[in-house]
Write an enzyme that holds these catalytic residues in place. Sequence first.
Site, PDB file in Angstrom:
ATOM      1  N   LYS A  12      72.769  26.192  26.933  1.00 39.27           N
ATOM      2  CA  LYS A  12      71.563  26.139  27.771  1.00 39.27           C
ATOM      3  C   LYS A  12      70.289  26.386  26.947  1.00 39.27           C
ATOM      4  O   LYS A  12      70.349  26.864  25.809  1.00 39.27           O
ATOM      5  CB  LYS A  12      71.699  27.175  28.892  1.00 39.27           C
ATOM      6  N   TYR A  52      73.696  20.203  39.261  1.00 36.26           N
ATOM      7  CA  TYR A  52      73.912  21.478  39.952  1.00 36.26           C
ATOM      8  C   TYR A  52      73.873  21.321  41.474  1.00 36.26           C
ATOM      9  O   TYR A  52      73.650  22.310  42.178  1.00 36.26           O
ATOM     10  CB  TYR A  52      72.874  22.510  39.493  1.00 36.26           C
ATOM     11  N   ASN A 115      71.816  32.470  30.859  1.00 38.93           N
ATOM     12  CA  ASN A 115      73.077  33.044  30.377  1.00 38.93           C
ATOM     13  C   ASN A 115      73.791  32.156  29.355  1.00 38.93           C
ATOM     14  O   ASN A 115      75.006  32.197  29.212  1.00 38.93           O
ATOM     15  CB  ASN A 115      73.976  33.424  31.563  1.00 38.93           C
ATOM     16  N   HIS A 118      77.156  26.950  30.092  1.00 41.39           N
ATOM     17  CA  HIS A 118      77.838  26.501  31.308  1.00 41.39           C
ATOM     18  C   HIS A 118      79.264  26.127  30.945  1.00 41.39           C
ATOM     19  O   HIS A 118      79.509  25.604  29.850  1.00 41.39           O
ATOM     20  CB  HIS A 118      77.139  25.252  31.881  1.00 41.39           C
ATOM     21  N   GLU A 129      82.224  16.442  35.694  1.00 44.86           N
ATOM     22  CA  GLU A 129      81.102  16.864  34.834  1.00 44.86           C
ATOM     23  C   GLU A 129      81.143  16.165  33.474  1.00 44.86           C
ATOM     24  O   GLU A 129      80.089  15.811  32.930  1.00 44.86           O
ATOM     25  CB  GLU A 129      81.137  18.387  34.658  1.00 44.86           C
TER      26      GLU A 129
END
Length: 141
Positions: A12, A52, A115, A118, A129
Amino acid sequence: MNDMERTLSIIKPDATRRNLTGKINALIESSGLRIIAQRRIQLTRTQAEQFYSVHKERAFFGELCDFMISGTVVVQALEGDNAVAKYREIMGATNPANADAGTIRKEFAESIEANSVHGSDSQENAATEIAFFFSGLDLVG
Ligand code: ADP
Ligand code: MG
Protein backbone atom coordinates in the site's frame (compact mmCIF):
# COMPACT_ATOMS: atom_id res chain seq x y z
CA MET A 1 -0.69 -33.04 0.41
CA ASN A 2 0.22 -30.44 -2.19
CA ASP A 3 -2.18 -27.54 -1.71
CA MET A 4 -0.70 -25.03 -4.17
CA GLU A 5 -2.64 -21.76 -4.19
CA ARG A 6 -2.39 -18.18 -5.38
CA THR A 7 -3.30 -14.99 -3.55
CA LEU A 8 -3.27 -11.27 -4.31
CA SER A 9 -0.89 -8.99 -2.41
CA ILE A 10 -0.85 -5.19 -2.52
CA ILE A 11 1.93 -3.12 -1.01
CA LYS A 12 0.00 0.00 0.00
CA PRO A 13 1.00 3.69 -0.42
CA ASP A 14 2.24 4.12 3.18
CA ALA A 15 4.85 1.43 2.47
CA THR A 16 5.85 2.47 -1.07
CA ARG A 17 6.25 6.05 0.25
CA ARG A 18 8.72 4.83 2.90
CA ASN A 19 10.66 2.72 0.36
CA LEU A 20 9.70 -0.55 2.08
CA THR A 21 8.78 -2.75 -0.89
CA GLY A 22 12.04 -4.71 -0.72
CA LYS A 23 11.82 -5.30 3.03
CA ILE A 24 8.19 -6.45 2.75
CA ASN A 25 8.97 -8.73 -0.18
CA ALA A 26 11.94 -10.20 1.73
CA LEU A 27 9.48 -11.30 4.46
CA ILE A 28 7.12 -12.70 1.81
CA GLU A 29 9.90 -14.67 0.09
CA SER A 30 11.35 -15.87 3.41
CA SER A 31 7.97 -17.48 4.15
CA GLY A 32 8.36 -19.63 1.03
CA LEU A 33 5.75 -17.78 -1.04
CA ARG A 34 6.83 -16.93 -4.59
CA ILE A 35 6.05 -13.60 -6.32
CA ILE A 36 4.83 -14.82 -9.71
CA ALA A 37 3.56 -11.49 -11.10
CA GLN A 38 4.20 -7.90 -10.08
CA ARG A 39 3.36 -4.36 -11.21
CA ARG A 40 3.82 -0.91 -9.65
CA ILE A 41 0.80 1.26 -10.48
CA GLN A 42 -1.19 4.35 -9.51
CA LEU A 43 -4.81 3.36 -8.88
CA THR A 44 -7.61 5.66 -10.03
CA ARG A 45 -10.45 6.40 -7.62
CA THR A 46 -12.80 4.27 -9.72
CA GLN A 47 -10.40 1.33 -9.57
CA ALA A 48 -9.94 1.69 -5.78
CA GLU A 49 -13.72 1.87 -5.25
CA GLN A 50 -14.24 -1.17 -7.46
CA PHE A 51 -11.49 -3.19 -5.77
CA TYR A 52 -12.83 -2.44 -2.27
CA SER A 53 -16.52 -2.55 -3.24
CA VAL A 54 -17.22 -5.23 -0.56
CA HIS A 55 -16.52 -2.47 1.99
CA LYS A 56 -18.68 0.23 0.38
CA GLU A 57 -21.13 0.35 3.29
CA ARG A 58 -18.38 0.66 5.91
CA ALA A 59 -17.78 4.06 7.56
CA PHE A 60 -14.12 4.03 6.51
CA PHE A 61 -14.75 3.30 2.80
CA GLY A 62 -14.20 6.86 1.50
CA GLU A 63 -11.05 7.38 3.55
CA LEU A 64 -9.73 3.96 2.58
CA CYS A 65 -10.13 4.81 -1.13
CA ASP A 66 -8.47 8.24 -0.57
CA PHE A 67 -5.57 6.46 1.10
CA MET A 68 -5.22 3.81 -1.59
CA ILE A 69 -4.89 6.48 -4.32
CA SER A 70 -2.56 8.73 -2.26
CA GLY A 71 0.51 7.16 -3.87
CA THR A 72 1.66 4.22 -5.92
CA VAL A 73 0.95 0.63 -4.97
CA VAL A 74 2.68 -2.63 -5.92
CA VAL A 75 0.21 -5.33 -6.92
CA GLN A 76 1.51 -8.86 -6.97
CA ALA A 77 0.30 -12.44 -7.25
CA LEU A 78 1.84 -14.86 -4.75
CA GLU A 79 1.98 -18.63 -5.13
CA GLY A 80 2.70 -21.40 -2.64
CA ASP A 81 1.27 -24.02 -0.32
CA ASN A 82 -1.85 -22.61 1.37
CA ALA A 83 -0.91 -19.18 -0.02
CA VAL A 84 -4.10 -17.40 1.12
CA ALA A 85 -3.80 -18.41 4.79
CA LYS A 86 -0.01 -18.27 4.85
CA TYR A 87 0.09 -14.69 3.54
CA ARG A 88 -2.65 -13.60 5.99
CA GLU A 89 -0.51 -15.10 8.75
CA ILE A 90 2.67 -13.23 7.81
CA MET A 91 0.70 -9.99 7.21
CA GLY A 92 -0.63 -9.99 10.78
CA ALA A 93 -3.86 -8.49 12.14
CA THR A 94 -5.60 -5.59 10.34
CA ASN A 95 -4.84 -3.31 13.30
CA PRO A 96 -1.06 -3.34 13.82
CA ALA A 97 -1.65 -2.88 17.56
CA ASN A 98 -3.06 -6.43 17.56
CA ALA A 99 -0.51 -7.95 15.13
CA ASP A 100 1.95 -10.61 16.28
CA ALA A 101 5.67 -9.83 16.51
CA GLY A 102 7.52 -10.45 13.26
CA THR A 103 4.49 -9.90 11.03
CA ILE A 104 4.60 -7.32 8.22
CA ARG A 105 1.98 -5.12 9.86
CA LYS A 106 3.64 -5.27 13.30
CA GLU A 107 6.97 -4.32 11.76
CA PHE A 108 5.84 -1.67 9.29
CA ALA A 109 2.18 -0.54 9.54
CA GLU A 110 1.45 3.03 10.63
CA SER A 111 -2.23 2.58 11.62
CA ILE A 112 -5.31 0.40 11.16
CA GLU A 113 -5.85 2.16 7.79
CA ALA A 114 -2.24 2.68 6.65
CA ASN A 115 -1.37 -0.94 7.35
CA SER A 116 1.16 -1.48 4.55
CA VAL A 117 -0.32 -4.55 2.83
CA HIS A 118 -3.46 -6.16 1.46
CA GLY A 119 -4.01 -9.90 1.18
CA SER A 120 -6.97 -11.85 -0.20
CA ASP A 121 -9.17 -13.46 2.47
CA SER A 122 -10.35 -16.59 0.59
CA GLN A 123 -9.41 -18.63 -2.47
CA GLU A 124 -12.53 -17.39 -4.25
CA ASN A 125 -11.69 -13.73 -3.60
CA ALA A 126 -8.04 -14.36 -4.49
CA ALA A 127 -9.07 -15.54 -7.97
CA THR A 128 -11.28 -12.47 -8.48
CA GLU A 129 -8.65 -10.06 -7.14
CA ILE A 130 -5.80 -11.56 -9.20
CA ALA A 131 -7.97 -11.30 -12.32
CA PHE A 132 -8.68 -7.64 -11.45
CA PHE A 133 -5.01 -6.78 -12.04
CA PHE A 134 -3.45 -9.57 -14.12
CA SER A 135 -4.26 -11.55 -17.24
CA GLY A 136 -3.45 -15.25 -17.51
CA LEU A 137 -0.45 -14.37 -19.68
CA ASP A 138 1.07 -12.31 -16.81
CA LEU A 139 1.03 -15.30 -14.42
CA VAL A 140 4.25 -16.97 -15.44
CA GLY A 141 4.90 -18.94 -12.23
P1 ADP B 1 -7.80 -6.77 5.98
O1 ADP B 1 -6.99 -5.85 5.07
O2 ADP B 1 -6.99 -7.21 7.18
O3 ADP B 1 -8.43 -7.92 5.25
P2 ADP B 1 -10.43 -5.53 6.02
O4 ADP B 1 -10.71 -6.31 4.78
O5 ADP B 1 -11.41 -5.62 7.15
O6 ADP B 1 -8.97 -5.87 6.60
O7 ADP B 1 -10.32 -3.98 5.66
C1 ADP B 1 -9.74 -3.56 4.46
C2 ADP B 1 -8.81 -2.39 4.74
O8 ADP B 1 -9.59 -1.28 5.20
C3 ADP B 1 -7.80 -2.62 5.87
O9 ADP B 1 -6.64 -3.32 5.46
C4 ADP B 1 -7.47 -1.19 6.27
O10 ADP B 1 -6.58 -0.56 5.34
C5 ADP B 1 -8.85 -0.53 6.16
N1 ADP B 1 -9.58 -0.56 7.42
C6 ADP B 1 -10.13 -1.65 8.04
N2 ADP B 1 -10.75 -1.32 9.19
C7 ADP B 1 -10.60 0.03 9.31
C8 ADP B 1 -11.00 0.99 10.28
N3 ADP B 1 -11.70 0.64 11.37
N4 ADP B 1 -10.66 2.30 10.07
C9 ADP B 1 -9.96 2.67 8.98
N5 ADP B 1 -9.55 1.82 8.01
C10 ADP B 1 -9.84 0.52 8.18
MG1 MG C 1 -9.83 -7.84 3.69
